[in-house]
Design a protein around this motif. Structure first.
Motif, PDB file in Angstrom:
ATOM      1  N   GLN A 101      -4.330 -18.600 -24.162  1.00 12.89           N
ATOM      2  CA  GLN A 101      -3.052 -18.849 -23.314  1.00 12.89           C
ATOM      3  C   GLN A 101      -2.655 -17.768 -22.366  1.00 12.89           C
ATOM      4  OE1 GLN A 101       0.528 -19.601 -25.919  1.00 12.89           O
ATOM      5  NE2 GLN A 101      -0.786 -20.508 -27.811  1.00 12.89           N
ATOM      6  N   GLN A 102      -2.427 -18.286 -21.088  1.00 10.37           N
ATOM      7  CA  GLN A 102      -1.935 -17.319 -20.128  1.00 10.37           C
ATOM      8  C   GLN A 102      -0.624 -17.599 -19.318  1.00 10.37           C
ATOM      9  OE1 GLN A 102      -4.984 -16.165 -17.112  1.00 10.37           O
ATOM     10  NE2 GLN A 102      -3.966 -17.139 -15.750  1.00 10.37           N
ATOM     11  N   VAL A 103       0.114 -16.727 -18.930  1.00 10.17           N
ATOM     12  CA  VAL A 103       1.308 -16.768 -18.107  1.00 10.17           C
ATOM     13  C   VAL A 103       0.919 -15.951 -16.971  1.00 10.17           C
ATOM     14  CG1 VAL A 103       3.735 -16.495 -17.862  1.00 10.17           C
ATOM     15  CG2 VAL A 103       2.678 -17.325 -20.069  1.00 10.17           C
ATOM     16  N   GLU A 104       1.259 -16.671 -15.564  1.00 12.80           N
ATOM     17  CA  GLU A 104       0.981 -15.976 -14.499  1.00 12.80           C
ATOM     18  C   GLU A 104       2.267 -16.263 -13.606  1.00 12.80           C
ATOM     19  OE1 GLU A 104      -1.817 -15.352 -10.323  1.00 12.80           O
ATOM     20  OE2 GLU A 104      -2.194 -17.295 -11.885  1.00 12.80           O
ATOM     21  N   ILE A 105       2.913 -15.074 -12.918  1.00  9.06           N
ATOM     22  CA  ILE A 105       3.971 -15.093 -12.239  1.00  9.06           C
ATOM     23  C   ILE A 105       3.306 -14.292 -10.996  1.00  9.06           C
ATOM     24  CG2 ILE A 105       6.413 -14.100 -11.975  1.00  9.06           C
ATOM     25  CD1 ILE A 105       6.417 -13.886 -14.952  1.00  9.06           C
ATOM     26  N   THR A 106       3.707 -15.282  -9.886  1.00 12.35           N
ATOM     27  CA  THR A 106       3.189 -14.587  -8.611  1.00 12.35           C
ATOM     28  C   THR A 106       4.066 -15.263  -7.335  1.00 12.35           C
ATOM     29  OG1 THR A 106       1.108 -14.698  -7.066  1.00 12.35           O
ATOM     30  CG2 THR A 106       1.548 -16.713  -8.486  1.00 12.35           C
ATOM     31  N   TYR A 107       3.905 -14.209  -6.262  1.00 13.09           N
ATOM     32  CA  TYR A 107       4.632 -14.816  -5.036  1.00 13.09           C
ATOM     33  C   TYR A 107       3.888 -16.002  -4.492  1.00 13.09           C
ATOM     34  CZ  TYR A 107       0.725 -13.049  -2.406  1.00 13.09           C
ATOM     35  OH  TYR A 107      -0.410 -12.539  -1.965  1.00 13.09           O
ATOM     36  N   GLU A 108       4.605 -17.022  -3.811  1.00 14.92           N
ATOM     37  CA  GLU A 108       3.869 -18.063  -3.237  1.00 14.92           C
ATOM     38  C   GLU A 108       3.411 -18.054  -2.069  1.00 14.92           C
ATOM     39  OE1 GLU A 108       2.481 -20.572  -3.492  1.00 14.92           O
ATOM     40  OE2 GLU A 108       3.518 -22.460  -3.764  1.00 14.92           O
ATOM     41  N   SER A 109       2.338 -18.386  -1.471  1.00 17.96           N
ATOM     42  CA  SER A 109       1.859 -18.371  -0.330  1.00 17.96           C
ATOM     43  C   SER A 109       1.442 -19.817   0.312  1.00 17.96           C
ATOM     44  CB  SER A 109       0.436 -17.712  -0.111  1.00 17.96           C
ATOM     45  OG  SER A 109      -0.573 -18.203  -1.008  1.00 17.96           O
ATOM     46  N   PHE A 110       1.816 -20.147   1.401  1.00 19.52           N
ATOM     47  CA  PHE A 110       1.645 -21.047   2.071  1.00 19.52           C
ATOM     48  C   PHE A 110       1.269 -21.132   3.632  1.00 19.52           C
ATOM     49  CE2 PHE A 110       3.822 -25.153   3.799  1.00 19.52           C
ATOM     50  CZ  PHE A 110       3.291 -26.244   3.098  1.00 19.52           C
ATOM     51  N   TYR A 111       0.220 -21.612   3.532  1.00 20.46           N
ATOM     52  CA  TYR A 111      -0.431 -21.900   5.142  1.00 20.46           C
ATOM     53  C   TYR A 111      -1.114 -23.052   5.412  1.00 20.46           C
ATOM     54  CZ  TYR A 111      -0.580 -16.795   4.258  1.00 20.46           C
ATOM     55  OH  TYR A 111       0.059 -15.458   3.955  1.00 20.46           O
ATOM     56  N   VAL A 112      -0.695 -23.858   6.538  1.00 13.26           N
ATOM     57  CA  VAL A 112      -0.911 -25.039   6.654  1.00 13.26           C
ATOM     58  C   VAL A 112      -1.453 -25.103   8.428  1.00 13.26           C
ATOM     59  CG1 VAL A 112       0.354 -26.278   5.245  1.00 13.26           C
ATOM     60  CG2 VAL A 112       1.232 -25.739   7.293  1.00 13.26           C
ATOM     61  N   LYS A 164      13.054 -30.406   6.417  1.00 15.47           N
ATOM     62  CA  LYS A 164      13.958 -30.237   7.136  1.00 15.47           C
ATOM     63  C   LYS A 164      15.287 -30.704   6.367  1.00 15.47           C
ATOM     64  CE  LYS A 164      13.832 -30.963  11.613  1.00 15.47           C
ATOM     65  NZ  LYS A 164      13.287 -31.645  13.040  1.00 15.47           N
ATOM     66  N   PRO A 165      16.711 -30.085   6.893  1.00 16.79           N
ATOM     67  CA  PRO A 165      17.877 -30.560   5.949  1.00 16.79           C
ATOM     68  C   PRO A 165      18.012 -32.368   6.177  1.00 16.79           C
ATOM     69  CG  PRO A 165      18.262 -28.887   7.366  1.00 16.79           C
ATOM     70  CD  PRO A 165      16.770 -29.180   7.972  1.00 16.79           C
ATOM     71  N   ASP A 166      17.510 -32.874   7.119  1.00 19.50           N
ATOM     72  CA  ASP A 166      17.717 -34.433   6.993  1.00 19.50           C
ATOM     73  C   ASP A 166      16.549 -35.027   6.290  1.00 19.50           C
ATOM     74  OD1 ASP A 166      15.254 -34.245   8.557  1.00 19.50           O
ATOM     75  OD2 ASP A 166      16.361 -35.305  10.476  1.00 19.50           O
ATOM     76  N   GLY A 167      15.725 -34.183   5.500  1.00 15.62           N
ATOM     77  CA  GLY A 167      14.628 -35.020   4.737  1.00 15.62           C
ATOM     78  C   GLY A 167      13.174 -35.246   5.258  1.00 15.62           C
ATOM     79  N   SER A 200      -4.039 -29.978   3.333  1.00 12.94           N
ATOM     80  CA  SER A 200      -3.087 -29.381   3.981  1.00 12.94           C
ATOM     81  C   SER A 200      -3.015 -29.830   5.461  1.00 12.94           C
ATOM     82  CB  SER A 200      -3.389 -27.916   3.872  1.00 12.94           C
ATOM     83  OG  SER A 200      -4.389 -27.494   4.729  1.00 12.94           O
ATOM     84  N   GLY A 201      -1.731 -29.901   5.866  1.00 10.66           N
ATOM     85  CA  GLY A 201      -1.459 -30.018   7.168  1.00 10.66           C
ATOM     86  C   GLY A 201      -0.035 -29.998   7.691  1.00 10.66           C
ATOM     87  N   GLY A 202       0.471 -30.088   8.926  1.00 13.86           N
ATOM     88  CA  GLY A 202       1.719 -29.927   9.369  1.00 13.86           C
ATOM     89  C   GLY A 202       1.954 -31.055  10.405  1.00 13.86           C
ATOM     90  N   LYS A 203       3.231 -31.417  10.509  1.00  9.38           N
ATOM     91  CA  LYS A 203       3.706 -32.171  11.316  1.00  9.38           C
ATOM     92  C   LYS A 203       3.674 -31.897  12.891  1.00  9.38           C
ATOM     93  CE  LYS A 203       7.731 -35.388  12.376  1.00  9.38           C
ATOM     94  NZ  LYS A 203       6.951 -36.455  12.508  1.00  9.38           N
ATOM     95  N   SER A 204       3.093 -32.436  13.529  1.00 11.62           N
ATOM     96  CA  SER A 204       3.006 -32.297  15.314  1.00 11.62           C
ATOM     97  C   SER A 204       4.212 -31.732  15.783  1.00 11.62           C
ATOM     98  CB  SER A 204       2.306 -33.428  15.932  1.00 11.62           C
ATOM     99  OG  SER A 204       1.179 -33.550  15.718  1.00 11.62           O
ATOM    100  N   GLY A 205       4.120 -30.660  16.466  1.00 12.38           N
ATOM    101  CA  GLY A 205       5.358 -30.350  17.151  1.00 12.38           C
ATOM    102  C   GLY A 205       6.556 -29.498  15.983  1.00 12.38           C
ATOM    103  N   GLU A 206       6.047 -29.376  14.888  1.00  9.37           N
ATOM    104  CA  GLU A 206       7.075 -28.616  13.930  1.00  9.37           C
ATOM    105  C   GLU A 206       6.270 -27.343  13.425  1.00  9.37           C
ATOM    106  OE1 GLU A 206      10.155 -29.451  13.349  1.00  9.37           O
ATOM    107  OE2 GLU A 206      10.196 -31.435  13.928  1.00  9.37           O
ATOM    108  N   GLY A 213      -0.014 -35.603  12.389  1.00  4.00           N
ATOM    109  CA  GLY A 213      -0.462 -34.388  12.443  1.00  4.00           C
ATOM    110  C   GLY A 213      -1.879 -34.109  12.117  1.00  4.00           C
ATOM    111  N   GLU A 214      -2.691 -33.000  12.144  1.00 10.82           N
ATOM    112  CA  GLU A 214      -3.687 -32.627  11.959  1.00 10.82           C
ATOM    113  C   GLU A 214      -4.098 -32.194  10.342  1.00 10.82           C
ATOM    114  OE1 GLU A 214      -6.774 -30.891  14.637  1.00 10.82           O
ATOM    115  OE2 GLU A 214      -6.309 -29.176  13.338  1.00 10.82           O
ATOM    116  N   PHE A 215      -4.758 -32.562   9.447  1.00 10.42           N
ATOM    117  CA  PHE A 215      -5.036 -32.019   8.093  1.00 10.42           C
ATOM    118  C   PHE A 215      -6.398 -31.611   8.034  1.00 10.42           C
ATOM    119  CE2 PHE A 215      -2.052 -36.107   8.121  1.00 10.42           C
ATOM    120  CZ  PHE A 215      -1.165 -35.505   7.269  1.00 10.42           C
ATOM    121  N   GLU A 216      -6.550 -30.517   7.102  1.00 15.58           N
ATOM    122  CA  GLU A 216      -7.768 -30.058   6.890  1.00 15.58           C
ATOM    123  C   GLU A 216      -7.870 -30.720   5.116  1.00 15.58           C
ATOM    124  OE1 GLU A 216      -9.589 -28.415   8.371  1.00 15.58           O
ATOM    125  OE2 GLU A 216      -8.353 -28.453  10.351  1.00 15.58           O
ATOM    126  N   LEU A 217      -8.942 -31.255   5.153  1.00 17.77           N
ATOM    127  CA  LEU A 217      -9.493 -31.828   3.851  1.00 17.77           C
ATOM    128  C   LEU A 217     -10.715 -31.188   3.150  1.00 17.77           C
ATOM    129  CD1 LEU A 217      -9.322 -34.267   1.523  1.00 17.77           C
ATOM    130  CD2 LEU A 217     -10.897 -35.302   3.219  1.00 17.77           C
TER     131      LEU A 217
END
Length: 319
Positions: free
Chosen positions: A308-319, A99-102, A176-182, A162-166
């Motif tokens: 050698q390989q260069v990959e450019i991809t969109y980012e996906s982010f699921y927690v 968040k903006p407050d870090g 991966s995991g997210g802060k409870s309530g956010e 919060g809850e994590f998946e290991l």
């Protein structure tokens, strides 16, 4: 790595660099409390915006341990940051949103090492402590460390943060995991203007043979290759350009294949992407966010073979 800018170097006990044979420290380390002053300047890879609080502290500790950090986005609503460390057959990353407050609200950590399983665990613990001690709390970090030591391949870890998946596969670790309530922040979609049929037609005109990917033979036993993915009716969202074979052939072929691909791709991001790739063309491995894309550069070579390989991809982010 080229152009490393270290905002601050914080060395703390129990943390080890890549290449060591030590086992992870079981007890969380104690770190300094973050200050309220925002981070300044740019990261070694891509652009690095401001951060304060937990995000600033985590960034500084990861940079102090050799990670290069960059932002996928950093706005008044929050930021998505990635800190990456790629070395030969080992790679690690700490991706987090704040968040903006870090305040960190979501994380994804990964560590893998094809040559040394123990080092994969050491670096995973390094990332966990660098981010987790200030963010989750030392006692909650200990819960995750104990879960890793249990050896289970997949498990859920409940903490007060919060809850994590290991995921623990021995030579690779993911958390991966997210802060409870956010809620995690939405990642903006990214596509090039160029479509799959347009890329196919252009590469075939340059004598590539196209099936599931487009290839062209080089030297006695090598090839240069362009692979790309796009949803139906949309622009390309993932492209991989690679070359493999004799080292001398690869050194010539990869720039040629990149020019063939970039000659067709259309986007306002092309200049930034080309600049980053050219600045990291020493045959080593790198990863960064550049102009809203995730860029990975992988290099592997021996006396008789190089790839050698260069990959450019969109980012996906699921927690």
């Amino acid at each position: 790595m080229i152009g490393i800018v270290v905002i601050a170097l914080l060395v703390f006990l129990g943390i080890h660099q890549f290449g060591g044979d030590d086992t992870p420290e079981s007890n969380p380390t104690t770190t300094e409390q973050p200050t309220g002053k925002p981070s300044e300047g740019g990261g070694q890879n891509g652009e690095l915006g401001n951060a304060t609080g937990q995000a600033k502290a985590a960034t500084e500790k990861l940079q102090g341990n050799g990670f290069g950090c960059s932002d996928l986005f950093n706005t008044g609503q929050g930021a998505h940051r990635g800190c990456f460390k790629y070395e030969d057959n080992a790679q690690a990353e700490a991706v987090f949103q704040f968040k903006p407050d870090g305040t960190i609200i979501a994380i994804r950590f990964e560590s893998m090492n094809d040559d040394n399983n123990n080092n994969a665990a050491v670096v995973f613990d390094q990332v966990l402590q660098a981010v987790g001690n200030d963010t989750f709390g030392g006692d909650q970090v200990k819960k995750i460390q104990d879960a890793v030591k249990s050896g289970q391949k997949s498990q859920t870890v409940d903490t007060s943060w919060g809850e994590f998946e290991l995921q623990n596969d021995g030579d690779s670790y993911e958390l991966s995991g997210g802060k409870s309530g956010e809620d995690s922040l939405d990642v903006p979609p990214k596509t090039f203007e160029t479509t799959k049929p347009q890329m196919l037609a252009a590469l075939k005109a340059k004598q590539y043979v196209c099936t599931s990917s487009c290839t062209k033979e080089i030297g006695k036993y090598g090839q240069q290759r362009v692979y790309f993915y796009a949803s139906d009716g949309e622009g390309i969202k993932d492209i991989q350009v690679s070359a493999s074979g004799d080292a001398a052939d690869v050194k010539k072929a990869l720039p040629t294949a990149l020019n063939d691909a970039f000659g067709v791709l259309k986007s306002g991001d092309i200049g930034a992407l080309k600049s980053y790739i050219q600045a990291h063309s020493d045959g080593k491995s790198y990863a960064s966010y550049v102009a809203g894309w995730r860029v990975e550069i992988r290099g592997n070579s021996s006396d008789s073979y190089s790839s050698q390989q260069v990959e450019i991809t969109y980012e996906s982010f699921y927690v």
